[in-house]
Design an enzyme around this catalytic site. Structure first.
Site: not given
Ligand SMILES: NC(=O)C1=CN([C@@H]2O[C@H](COP(=O)(O)OP(=O)(O)OC[C@H]3O[C@@H](n4cnc5c(N)ncnc54)[C@H](O)[C@@H]3O)[C@@H](O)[C@H]2O)C=CC1
Ligand SMILES: C[C@]12CC(=O)[C@H]3[C@@H](CCC4=CC(=O)CC[C@@]43C)[C@@H]1CC[C@@H]2C(=O)C=O
Length: 257
Positions: A61, A164
């Site tokens: 974590d 966020y």
């Molecule tokens: N998917 C998208 O379009 C975007 C994602 N991001 C950011 O990119 C990063 C990765 O996102 P995704 O791969 O899309 O999400 P994801 O949900 O597929 O992966 C996130 C991972 O972080 C882990 N995680 C959550 N809380 C944790 C903790 N306290 N300690 C350790 N691990 C933890 C989860 O278990 C998961 O495996 C995040 O920071 C997200 O905010 C930013 C912009 C867009």
């Molecule tokens: C994280 C991001 C922006 C959001 O807040 C949404 C997320 C996709 C899942 C979601 C569903 C909802 O109904 C509420 C919002 C949100 C949590 C989006 C994925 C990429 C977005 C982001 O970070 C873009 O830069």
């Protein structure tokens, strides 16, 4: 080639973190997967496909210093030596208005998003940089690189994204001062601000919503593929002049309110 890269990647059982591990290992590097214990079966499947000589799992974590320390120790105890690359992808997203129909935003939810996204990222920066500082410098006087993940929500936060967007804005804000702080020990600090990428975070939304989201991206007119994030991580690792900066990777997208 990343044959000298020994990395710790948080949040890497899934999504952008997983794609980062796949890219680093396919380019010859090693990676410690740091993710929550609940993600251990996903981590095992990555280890099965990439090989246990190249990838190891440390349940973690990111808000817990002892967990991050254990992940850094695993690299050293595995004979890989101290990490010279740390990529933070661990993150959570919530949606809640500052003042909604049911009342004000939960303060606990706000604090929790900042704890995981911002405090967790800084925890990795401070602890990983200490290990990097023990390494011999390369020809550029550099010992390592730290890459954080923000979001375009840091700039274009939407309705319901106060927590966020604040958590990601803080990551943008710490990038330059951390790069300045760590320049003396030869550690670079960069941040990536992704737009919309097709990871489990988005895959949970109805397909129609995903399609509509993809069409809003100016060029290419689709959601990002996590491998494109991994490619950018590799470029940052390889380019010694990239430091103290945030790179948007969003196909030219700007989020509406
Ligand atoms: N998917 C998208 O379009 C975007 C994602 N991001 C950011 O990119 C990063 C990765 O996102 P995704 O791969 O899309 O999400 P994801 O949900 O597929 O992966 C996130 C991972 O972080 C882990 N995680 C959550 N809380 C944790 C903790 N306290 N300690 C350790 N691990 C933890 C989860 O278990 C998961 O495996 C995040 O920071 C997200 O905010 C930013 C912009 C867009
Ligand atoms: C994280 C991001 C922006 C959001 O807040 C949404 C997320 C996709 C899942 C979601 C569903 C909802 O109904 C509420 C919002 C949100 C949590 C989006 C994925 C990429 C977005 C982001 O970070 C873009 O830069």
């Amino acid at each position: 080639m990343l044959s000298k890269t020994v990395s710790l990647v948080t949040g890497s059982a899934s999504g952008l973190g997983r794609a980062t591990v796949e890219r680093i290992v396919s380019s010859g590097g090693k990676a410690i997967i740091c993710d929550l214990p609940s993600q251990s079966s996903l981590a095992d499947s990555i280890i099965d496909s990439l090989g246990s000589d190249n990838v190891k799992f440390s349940p973690c974590d990111v808000t817990q210093s002892s967990d991050v320390t254990a992940a850094l120790d695993l690299s050293e105890n595995s004979g890989w030596g101290p990490v010279n690359c740390a990529v933070s992808c661990a993150g959570i997203a919530t949606a809640s208005k500052t003042l909604g129909r049911k009342g004000p935003h939960s303060l606990e939810m706000f604090s929790n998003v900042l704890a995981v996204n911002t405090v967790g990222t800084f925890n990795v920066i401070r602890l990983a940089s200490e290990r990097m500082s023990t390494l011999d410098p390369d020809d550029n006087g550099q010992r390592g690189v730290i890459i954080n993940t923000a979001s375009i929500a840091a700039y274009d936060g939407q309705v319901g994204q106060a927590a966020y967007a604040a958590s990601k804005g803080a990551i943008v804000g710490l990038t330059l001062p951390c790069a300045r702080d760590l320049s003396g020990v030869g550690v670079r600090v960069m941040t990536i601000a992704p737009g919309l990428f097709l990871t489990p975070l988005l895959a949970g939304l109805p397909e129609k919503v995903q399609e509509e989201m993809g069409k809003q991206i100016p060029c290419p007119r689709r959601l990002g593929d996590p491998s494109e994030f991994g490619k950018l991580v590799e470029s940052i690792i390889e380019n010694p002049m990239l430091n103290g900066e945030v790179i948007r990777i969003d196909g030219g997208y700007r989020m509406p309110p």
